[in-house]
Scaffold this motif. Structure first.
Motif, PDB file in Angstrom:
ATOM      1  N   VAL A   2       0.852  -1.193   0.000  1.00 57.35           N
ATOM      2  CA  VAL A   2       0.000   0.000   0.000  1.00 57.35           C
ATOM      3  C   VAL A   2       0.885   1.239   0.000  1.00 57.35           C
ATOM      4  O   VAL A   2       1.710   1.429   0.896  1.00 57.35           O
ATOM      5  N   LEU A   3       0.718   2.072  -1.033  1.00 60.82           N
ATOM      6  CA  LEU A   3       1.478   3.321  -1.135  1.00 60.82           C
ATOM      7  C   LEU A   3       0.700   4.513  -0.592  1.00 60.82           C
ATOM      8  O   LEU A   3       1.293   5.462  -0.084  1.00 60.82           O
ATOM      9  N   HIS A   4      -0.630   4.460  -0.717  1.00 58.30           N
ATOM     10  CA  HIS A   4      -1.446   5.592  -0.268  1.00 58.30           C
ATOM     11  C   HIS A   4      -2.846   5.091   0.023  1.00 58.30           C
ATOM     12  O   HIS A   4      -3.391   4.266  -0.719  1.00 58.30           O
ATOM     13  N   ASP A   5      -3.434   5.574   1.102  1.00 58.35           N
ATOM     14  CA  ASP A   5      -4.787   5.172   1.483  1.00 58.35           C
ATOM     15  C   ASP A   5      -5.587   6.423   1.814  1.00 58.35           C
ATOM     16  O   ASP A   5      -5.248   7.165   2.724  1.00 58.35           O
ATOM     17  N   ASP A   6      -6.634   6.656   1.052  1.00 51.59           N
ATOM     18  CA  ASP A   6      -7.524   7.797   1.274  1.00 51.59           C
ATOM     19  C   ASP A   6      -8.884   7.236   1.656  1.00 51.59           C
ATOM     20  O   ASP A   6      -9.630   6.748   0.804  1.00 51.59           O
ATOM     21  N   THR A   7      -9.196   7.274   2.945  1.00 50.37           N
ATOM     22  CA  THR A   7     -10.473   6.773   3.440  1.00 50.37           C
ATOM     23  C   THR A   7     -11.246   7.900   4.096  1.00 50.37           C
ATOM     24  O   THR A   7     -10.734   8.562   5.012  1.00 50.37           O
ATOM     25  N   GLN A   8     -12.447   8.134   3.607  1.00 46.45           N
ATOM     26  CA  GLN A   8     -13.324   9.180   4.123  1.00 46.45           C
ATOM     27  C   GLN A   8     -14.742   8.628   4.171  1.00 46.45           C
ATOM     28  O   GLN A   8     -15.023   7.574   3.582  1.00 46.45           O
ATOM     29  N   PRO A   9     -15.675   9.329   4.817  1.00 45.76           N
ATOM     30  CA  PRO A   9     -17.055   8.827   4.860  1.00 45.76           C
ATOM     31  C   PRO A   9     -17.651   8.708   3.459  1.00 45.76           C
ATOM     32  O   PRO A   9     -17.246   9.429   2.538  1.00 45.76           O
ATOM     33  N   ASP A  10     -18.620   7.813   3.316  1.00 46.87           N
ATOM     34  CA  ASP A  10     -19.239   7.646   2.001  1.00 46.87           C
ATOM     35  C   ASP A  10     -20.261   8.736   1.695  1.00 46.87           C
ATOM     36  O   ASP A  10     -21.021   8.635   0.731  1.00 46.87           O
ATOM     37  N   THR A  11     -20.269   9.786   2.504  1.00 45.69           N
ATOM     38  CA  THR A  11     -21.122  10.946   2.250  1.00 45.69           C
ATOM     39  C   THR A  11     -20.374  12.073   1.540  1.00 45.69           C
ATOM     40  O   THR A  11     -20.964  13.131   1.278  1.00 45.69           O
ATOM     41  N   THR A  12     -19.098  11.876   1.227  1.00 46.54           N
ATOM     42  CA  THR A  12     -18.353  12.926   0.520  1.00 46.54           C
ATOM     43  C   THR A  12     -18.959  13.155  -0.858  1.00 46.54           C
ATOM     44  O   THR A  12     -19.407  12.219  -1.529  1.00 46.54           O
ATOM     45  N   LEU A  13     -18.956  14.404  -1.297  1.00 46.84           N
ATOM     46  CA  LEU A  13     -19.489  14.743  -2.615  1.00 46.84           C
ATOM     47  C   LEU A  13     -18.594  14.204  -3.727  1.00 46.84           C
ATOM     48  O   LEU A  13     -19.074  13.819  -4.793  1.00 46.84           O
ATOM     49  N   SER A  14     -17.289  14.190  -3.477  1.00 45.66           N
ATOM     50  CA  SER A  14     -16.323  13.659  -4.444  1.00 45.66           C
ATOM     51  C   SER A  14     -16.022  12.208  -4.074  1.00 45.66           C
ATOM     52  O   SER A  14     -15.465  11.950  -3.012  1.00 45.66           O
ATOM     53  N   PRO A  15     -16.380  11.240  -4.906  1.00 45.19           N
ATOM     54  CA  PRO A  15     -16.151   9.835  -4.574  1.00 45.19           C
ATOM     55  C   PRO A  15     -14.668   9.496  -4.605  1.00 45.19           C
ATOM     56  O   PRO A  15     -13.848  10.223  -5.186  1.00 45.19           O
ATOM     57  N   PRO A  16     -14.280   8.386  -4.009  1.00 48.67           N
ATOM     58  CA  PRO A  16     -12.863   8.026  -3.909  1.00 48.67           C
ATOM     59  C   PRO A  16     -12.131   7.980  -5.244  1.00 48.67           C
ATOM     60  O   PRO A  16     -10.970   8.404  -5.330  1.00 48.67           O
ATOM     61  N   HIS A  17     -12.771   7.451  -6.302  1.00 47.39           N
ATOM     62  CA  HIS A  17     -12.050   7.348  -7.572  1.00 47.39           C
ATOM     63  C   HIS A  17     -11.763   8.716  -8.172  1.00 47.39           C
ATOM     64  O   HIS A  17     -10.749   8.904  -8.831  1.00 47.39           O
ATOM     65  N   GLU A  18     -12.638   9.691  -7.925  1.00 53.09           N
ATOM     66  CA  GLU A  18     -12.354  11.045  -8.413  1.00 53.09           C
ATOM     67  C   GLU A  18     -11.261  11.706  -7.581  1.00 53.09           C
ATOM     68  O   GLU A  18     -10.426  12.449  -8.113  1.00 53.09           O
ATOM     69  N   GLY A  36       9.244  -7.025 -14.761  1.00 56.75           N
ATOM     70  CA  GLY A  36      10.089  -6.003 -14.173  1.00 56.75           C
ATOM     71  C   GLY A  36       9.581  -4.584 -14.315  1.00 56.75           C
ATOM     72  O   GLY A  36      10.280  -3.632 -13.951  1.00 56.75           O
ATOM     73  N   THR A  37       8.362  -4.404 -14.826  1.00 51.50           N
ATOM     74  CA  THR A  37       7.798  -3.056 -14.971  1.00 51.50           C
ATOM     75  C   THR A  37       7.297  -2.552 -13.628  1.00 51.50           C
ATOM     76  O   THR A  37       6.737  -3.309 -12.833  1.00 51.50           O
ATOM     77  N   ALA A  38       7.508  -1.269 -13.377  1.00 46.83           N
ATOM     78  CA  ALA A  38       6.977  -0.649 -12.162  1.00 46.83           C
ATOM     79  C   ALA A  38       5.484  -0.423 -12.356  1.00 46.83           C
ATOM     80  O   ALA A  38       5.072   0.397 -13.183  1.00 46.83           O
ATOM     81  N   VAL A  39       4.673  -1.154 -11.623  1.00 42.85           N
ATOM     82  CA  VAL A  39       3.224  -1.069 -11.795  1.00 42.85           C
ATOM     83  C   VAL A  39       2.583  -0.480 -10.552  1.00 42.85           C
ATOM     84  O   VAL A  39       3.136  -0.554  -9.444  1.00 42.85           O
ATOM     85  N   GLN A  40       1.404   0.111 -10.767  1.00 38.88           N
ATOM     86  CA  GLN A  40       0.590   0.607  -9.659  1.00 38.88           C
ATOM     87  C   GLN A  40      -0.856   0.223  -9.918  1.00 38.88           C
ATOM     88  O   GLN A  40      -1.297   0.154 -11.065  1.00 38.88           O
ATOM     89  N   LEU A  41      -1.572  -0.015  -8.841  1.00 41.23           N
ATOM     90  CA  LEU A  41      -2.984  -0.375  -8.913  1.00 41.23           C
ATOM     91  C   LEU A  41      -3.730   0.421  -7.853  1.00 41.23           C
ATOM     92  O   LEU A  41      -3.346   0.410  -6.680  1.00 41.23           O
ATOM     93  N   THR A  42      -4.785   1.117  -8.264  1.00 40.59           N
ATOM     94  CA  THR A  42      -5.612   1.850  -7.312  1.00 40.59           C
ATOM     95  C   THR A  42      -7.014   1.272  -7.335  1.00 40.59           C
ATOM     96  O   THR A  42      -7.672   1.263  -8.372  1.00 40.59           O
ATOM     97  N   LEU A  43      -7.442   0.756  -6.183  1.00 46.17           N
ATOM     98  CA  LEU A  43      -8.772   0.182  -6.028  1.00 46.17           C
ATOM     99  C   LEU A  43      -9.646   1.154  -5.245  1.00 46.17           C
ATOM    100  O   LEU A  43      -9.255   1.622  -4.170  1.00 46.17           O
ATOM    101  N   CYS A  44     -10.820   1.449  -5.786  1.00 46.43           N
ATOM    102  CA  CYS A  44     -11.689   2.466  -5.188  1.00 46.43           C
ATOM    103  C   CYS A  44     -13.065   1.883  -4.888  1.00 46.43           C
ATOM    104  O   CYS A  44     -13.619   1.125  -5.691  1.00 46.43           O
ATOM    105  N   GLY A  45     -13.606   2.239  -3.747  1.00 49.00           N
ATOM    106  CA  GLY A  45     -14.954   1.831  -3.380  1.00 49.00           C
ATOM    107  C   GLY A  45     -15.811   3.026  -3.057  1.00 49.00           C
ATOM    108  O   GLY A  45     -15.647   4.106  -3.632  1.00 49.00           O
ATOM    109  N   ASP A  46     -16.733   2.867  -2.113  1.00 51.74           N
ATOM    110  CA  ASP A  46     -17.608   3.969  -1.716  1.00 51.74           C
ATOM    111  C   ASP A  46     -16.922   4.923  -0.743  1.00 51.74           C
ATOM    112  O   ASP A  46     -17.251   6.106  -0.694  1.00 51.74           O
ATOM    113  N   ARG A  47     -15.955   4.403   0.044  1.00 55.88           N
ATOM    114  CA  ARG A  47     -15.288   5.228   1.054  1.00 55.88           C
ATOM    115  C   ARG A  47     -13.801   5.435   0.781  1.00 55.88           C
ATOM    116  O   ARG A  47     -13.253   6.480   1.124  1.00 55.88           O
TER     117      ARG A  47
END
Length: 314
Positions: free
Chosen positions: A36-52, A271-282
């Protein structure tokens, strides 16, 4: 390579119910190898969803909740606005409001099938009404989606369509003092749209009429230039997630696992540097490669977390 997956986790009943039965071998294998490189967790009532929020971070965009300046960025990148102009913009998405007995629901605009001719005809009809309020309308690259410039959008937070679609509009655009000018515009547009030939033709074809618009992407672009390229965004989970269609969501996840996720895993193994970002409701959780010694590698293998456990936490 960076893959961003919106609606990877969904906290609705049907999608939650099938999580334990999801078989995602490539995602399991990939998450075992990444940290895990970064974790942004907020309530699911935010106007801007996690993927945005995650996409804005990748682009270097700044903005408070509901004020990620997607419209201003698009206006600048398409030549409608000059760099450093500090102009406030918003996105108007044409849509259908379904009026029920005790609430009004925003139907998903992605299901509207609005073509360019319809969008342009309605824009020309609407332009004078918005000009009276100091709002300039411009077409965008997508039919049924207009860019709007006006002082109203400088500090007016707005909910993403991805938050509001399929939900009562009162949950995401309550009638506050700040939103009264917007509701006035929406009421005027509803009366105007009722008289338009475009809607007569849509009703004759058996498709929902366009009876309102949704405002999102408001704000002002900062002085720092945003990145030209961001991650690859796969939106295949969006529609089944918003509909809480467990079978379709499961099928979409399996196709994702066999396709883009498998490709990301293969790139990692090469050997490629890869990143994966998984987004849900929070949450938006970004995974990537971090150097670690043999002990860390063995520890990670012994304490591997199943993909479905990660998805359930989003």
């Amino acid at each position: 390579m960076h893959l961003l997956i919106p609606f990877a986790g969904r906290r609705t009943p049907a999608c939650q119910a099938v999580l334990s039965r999801l078989q995602l071998p490539n995602l399991d294998a990939l998450l075992t190898r990444l940290a895990v490189l970064h974790d942004d967790t907020q309530p699911d009532t935010t106007l801007s969803p996690p993927h945005e929020r995650a996409l804005a971070r990748a682009f270097g965009l700044e903005g408070a909740d509901g004020l990620i300046p997607w419209a201003a960025r698009e206006a600048q990148r398409t030549g409608l606005s000059r760099a450093g102009s500090n102009e406030p913009w918003g996105v108007f998405t044409l849509c259908h409001w379904e009026v029920a007995i005790d609430e009004v629901v925003l139907d998903d605009p992605a299901d509207m099938a609005i073509d360019e001719a319809e969008s342009q005809a309605l824009l020309e009809a609407a332009r004078p009404f918005f000009q009276e309020d100091g709002i300039v309308l411009r077409r965008s690259g997508a039919p049924g989606r207009w860019l709007a410039r006006g002082e109203m959008f400088r500090s007016l937070p707005s909910a993403s369509v991805d938050r509001a679609a399929g939900r009562p509009i009162s949950e995401w655009a309550p009638l506050t003092d700040a939103l009264k000018p917007l509701r006035k515009l929406q009421n005027e547009m509803q009366m105007l749209l009722y008289t338009q030939r475009v809607n007569d033709e849509r009703i004759a074809r058996g498709v929902p009429p366009i009876n309102s618009f949704w405002l999102s992407g408001t704000g002002v672009l900062g002085t720092a230039p945003s990145a030209a390229e961001g991650p690859t965004v796969d939106t295949s989970l969006r529609t089944p997630a918003l509909r809480d269609d467990a079978l379709a969501w499961t099928a979409a996840w399996q196709a994702l696992d066999a396709g883009p996720v498998a490709e990301l895993l293969a790139a990692y193994r090469q050997g490629t540097a890869v990143q994966l970002t998984l987004c849900g409701d929070r949450s938006a959780r970004q995974f990537g490669v971090q150097p670690r010694g043999p002990l860390g590698w063995v520890k990670n293998l012994l304490n591997r977390t199943q993909a479905t456990t990660v998805l359930a936490s989003l």
